[in-house]
Design a protein around this motif. Structure first.
Motif, PDB file in Angstrom:
ATOM      1  N   UNK A  85      -3.751  -4.086 -16.179  1.00 37.76           N
ATOM      2  CA  UNK A  85      -3.455  -3.890 -14.759  1.00 37.76           C
ATOM      3  C   UNK A  85      -4.261  -4.874 -13.912  1.00 37.76           C
ATOM      4  N   UNK A  86      -5.573  -4.898 -14.128  1.00 38.74           N
ATOM      5  CA  UNK A  86      -6.430  -5.758 -13.316  1.00 38.74           C
ATOM      6  C   UNK A  86      -6.233  -7.237 -13.638  1.00 38.74           C
ATOM      7  N   UNK A  87      -5.882  -7.560 -14.866  1.00 37.05           N
ATOM      8  CA  UNK A  87      -5.589  -8.955 -15.199  1.00 37.05           C
ATOM      9  C   UNK A  87      -4.405  -9.441 -14.378  1.00 37.05           C
ATOM     10  N   UNK A  88      -3.375  -8.625 -14.263  1.00 34.09           N
ATOM     11  CA  UNK A  88      -2.212  -9.026 -13.468  1.00 34.09           C
ATOM     12  C   UNK A  88      -2.600  -9.236 -12.006  1.00 34.09           C
ATOM     13  N   UNK A  89      -3.491  -8.400 -11.512  1.00 26.66           N
ATOM     14  CA  UNK A  89      -3.922  -8.542 -10.122  1.00 26.66           C
ATOM     15  C   UNK A  89      -4.662  -9.863  -9.915  1.00 26.66           C
ATOM     16  N   UNK A  90      -5.579 -10.190 -10.824  1.00 28.84           N
ATOM     17  CA  UNK A  90      -6.382 -11.399 -10.653  1.00 28.84           C
ATOM     18  C   UNK A  90      -5.568 -12.659 -10.915  1.00 28.84           C
ATOM     19  N   UNK A  91      -4.579 -12.594 -11.804  1.00 27.08           N
ATOM     20  CA  UNK A  91      -3.716 -13.755 -12.034  1.00 27.08           C
ATOM     21  C   UNK A  91      -2.952 -14.123 -10.765  1.00 27.08           C
ATOM     22  N   UNK A  92      -2.453 -13.121 -10.074  1.00 30.94           N
ATOM     23  CA  UNK A  92      -1.715 -13.363  -8.831  1.00 30.94           C
ATOM     24  C   UNK A  92      -2.636 -13.948  -7.771  1.00 30.94           C
ATOM     25  N   UNK A  93      -3.850 -13.454  -7.722  1.00 31.82           N
ATOM     26  CA  UNK A  93      -4.789 -13.912  -6.701  1.00 31.82           C
ATOM     27  C   UNK A  93      -5.120 -15.401  -6.838  1.00 31.82           C
ATOM     28  N   UNK A  94      -5.027 -15.937  -8.047  1.00 26.82           N
ATOM     29  CA  UNK A  94      -5.371 -17.346  -8.234  1.00 26.82           C
ATOM     30  C   UNK A  94      -4.338 -18.290  -7.626  1.00 26.82           C
ATOM     31  N   UNK A  95      -3.078 -17.900  -7.607  1.00 25.42           N
ATOM     32  CA  UNK A  95      -2.056 -18.799  -7.061  1.00 25.42           C
ATOM     33  C   UNK A  95      -1.591 -18.418  -5.655  1.00 25.42           C
ATOM     34  N   UNK A  96      -1.951 -17.241  -5.180  1.00 21.38           N
ATOM     35  CA  UNK A  96      -1.434 -16.763  -3.897  1.00 21.38           C
ATOM     36  C   UNK A  96      -1.785 -17.651  -2.705  1.00 21.38           C
ATOM     37  N   UNK A  97      -3.002 -18.161  -2.572  1.00 26.09           N
ATOM     38  CA  UNK A  97      -3.285 -19.031  -1.416  1.00 26.09           C
ATOM     39  C   UNK A  97      -2.361 -20.255  -1.344  1.00 26.09           C
ATOM     40  N   UNK A  98      -2.116 -20.894  -2.473  1.00 27.86           N
ATOM     41  CA  UNK A  98      -1.235 -22.067  -2.433  1.00 27.86           C
ATOM     42  C   UNK A  98       0.217 -21.657  -2.164  1.00 27.86           C
ATOM     43  N   UNK A  99       0.601 -20.476  -2.610  1.00 25.65           N
ATOM     44  CA  UNK A  99       1.954 -19.981  -2.341  1.00 25.65           C
ATOM     45  C   UNK A  99       2.155 -19.753  -0.840  1.00 25.65           C
ATOM     46  N   UNK A 100       1.155 -19.150  -0.198  1.00 24.14           N
ATOM     47  CA  UNK A 100       1.230 -18.923   1.254  1.00 24.14           C
ATOM     48  C   UNK A 100       1.285 -20.266   1.981  1.00 24.14           C
ATOM     49  N   UNK A 101       0.482 -21.220   1.542  1.00 24.45           N
ATOM     50  CA  UNK A 101       0.495 -22.551   2.161  1.00 24.45           C
ATOM     51  C   UNK A 101       1.866 -23.215   1.992  1.00 24.45           C
ATOM     52  N   UNK A 102       2.492 -23.039   0.840  1.00 25.76           N
ATOM     53  CA  UNK A 102       3.829 -23.605   0.617  1.00 25.76           C
ATOM     54  C   UNK A 102       4.887 -22.954   1.506  1.00 25.76           C
ATOM     55  N   UNK A 103       4.642 -21.703   1.913  1.00 26.74           N
ATOM     56  CA  UNK A 103       5.555 -21.037   2.848  1.00 26.74           C
ATOM     57  C   UNK A 103       5.321 -21.502   4.286  1.00 26.74           C
ATOM     58  N   UNK A 104       4.310 -22.347   4.479  1.00 31.60           N
ATOM     59  CA  UNK A 104       3.992 -22.840   5.815  1.00 31.60           C
ATOM     60  C   UNK A 104       2.875 -22.070   6.485  1.00 31.60           C
ATOM     61  N   UNK A 105       2.179 -21.214   5.725  1.00 35.47           N
ATOM     62  CA  UNK A 105       1.100 -20.417   6.298  1.00 35.47           C
ATOM     63  C   UNK A 105      -0.151 -21.231   6.580  1.00 35.47           C
ATOM     64  N   UNK A 106      -0.822 -20.868   7.659  1.00 41.64           N
ATOM     65  CA  UNK A 106      -2.085 -21.521   8.019  1.00 41.64           C
ATOM     66  C   UNK A 106      -3.217 -20.914   7.194  1.00 41.64           C
ATOM     67  N   UNK A 107      -4.416 -21.466   7.337  1.00 40.46           N
ATOM     68  CA  UNK A 107      -5.571 -20.919   6.614  1.00 40.46           C
ATOM     69  C   UNK A 107      -5.844 -19.476   7.028  1.00 40.46           C
ATOM     70  N   UNK A 108      -5.686 -19.178   8.310  1.00 47.13           N
ATOM     71  CA  UNK A 108      -5.924 -17.801   8.757  1.00 47.13           C
ATOM     72  C   UNK A 108      -4.843 -16.865   8.219  1.00 47.13           C
ATOM     73  N   UNK A 109      -3.624 -17.351   8.090  1.00 50.62           N
ATOM     74  CA  UNK A 109      -2.564 -16.518   7.515  1.00 50.62           C
ATOM     75  C   UNK A 109      -2.785 -16.282   6.025  1.00 50.62           C
TER      76      UNK A 109
END
Length: 163
Positions: A33-57
């Motif tokens: 369970x926790x491995x899946x959570x941490x795996x997602x956390x590693x790529x999520x910032x770049x995913x948000x940036x690819x959606x056009x999100x700012x650093x604060x977003x």
């Protein structure tokens, strides 16, 4: 006056094992369970940036998860007591399985924040139910040890997933 030997120690003569089949299954499930959570956390910032999100977003997306879990845990604690540990833990796992699929379907940061809040509900359900389940299944004399071991499932998962 001499103190009898049995009164000098607070440990029982027979040490009961915490490593039951159910405890090991919960420990293994928690690690996954926790491995899946941490795996997602590693790529999520770049995913948000690819959606056009700012650093604060990016920060908002990441924190929505924890904020929701924080607010939900007191309520979920009562649910765990009334509905049972297993059902609530399974509900958290179901949410944890669905939320990552929804990430891929999101096309805007506000939608992603809502999905992260949904995902945060999953950790609140599983985390709260899991810890109370541990407390129920192990001998009272070894409860703190078992809870410490169970908590390490998350720490080992972050060490592995982040790498």
């Amino acid at each position: 006056m001499e103190i009898p030997i049995s009164a000098k120690t607070s440990r029982p003569a027979v040490v009961e094992s915490i490593l039951s089949r159910n405890f090991l299954l919960l420990l293994t499930g928690s690690f996954g369970f926790y491995t899946s959570m941490w795996l997602i956390l590693t790529f999520l910032p770049s995913y948000v940036a690819n959606l056009g999100g700012s650093e604060s977003e990016i920060g908002l997306v990441l924190s929505a998860f924890a904020f929701t879990a924080l607010l939900a845990r007191p309520i979920i604690g009562r649910l765990v007591d009334s509905l049972g540990r297993k059902g609530v833990a399974v509900a958290g796992c179901v949410i944890f399985a669905i939320a990552p699929i929804l990430y891929g379907a999101s096309s805007a940061v506000p939608v992603l924040i809502a999905i992260r809040m949904f995902h945060g509900l999953g950790i609140a359900l599983f985390g709260t139910a899991g810890m109370t389940w541990v407390a129920d299944m192990v001998p009272a004399t070894r409860r703190a040890e078992a809870m410490g071991l169970y908590s390490n499932a998350s720490q080992v998962a972050i060490a592995i997933a982040a790498a």
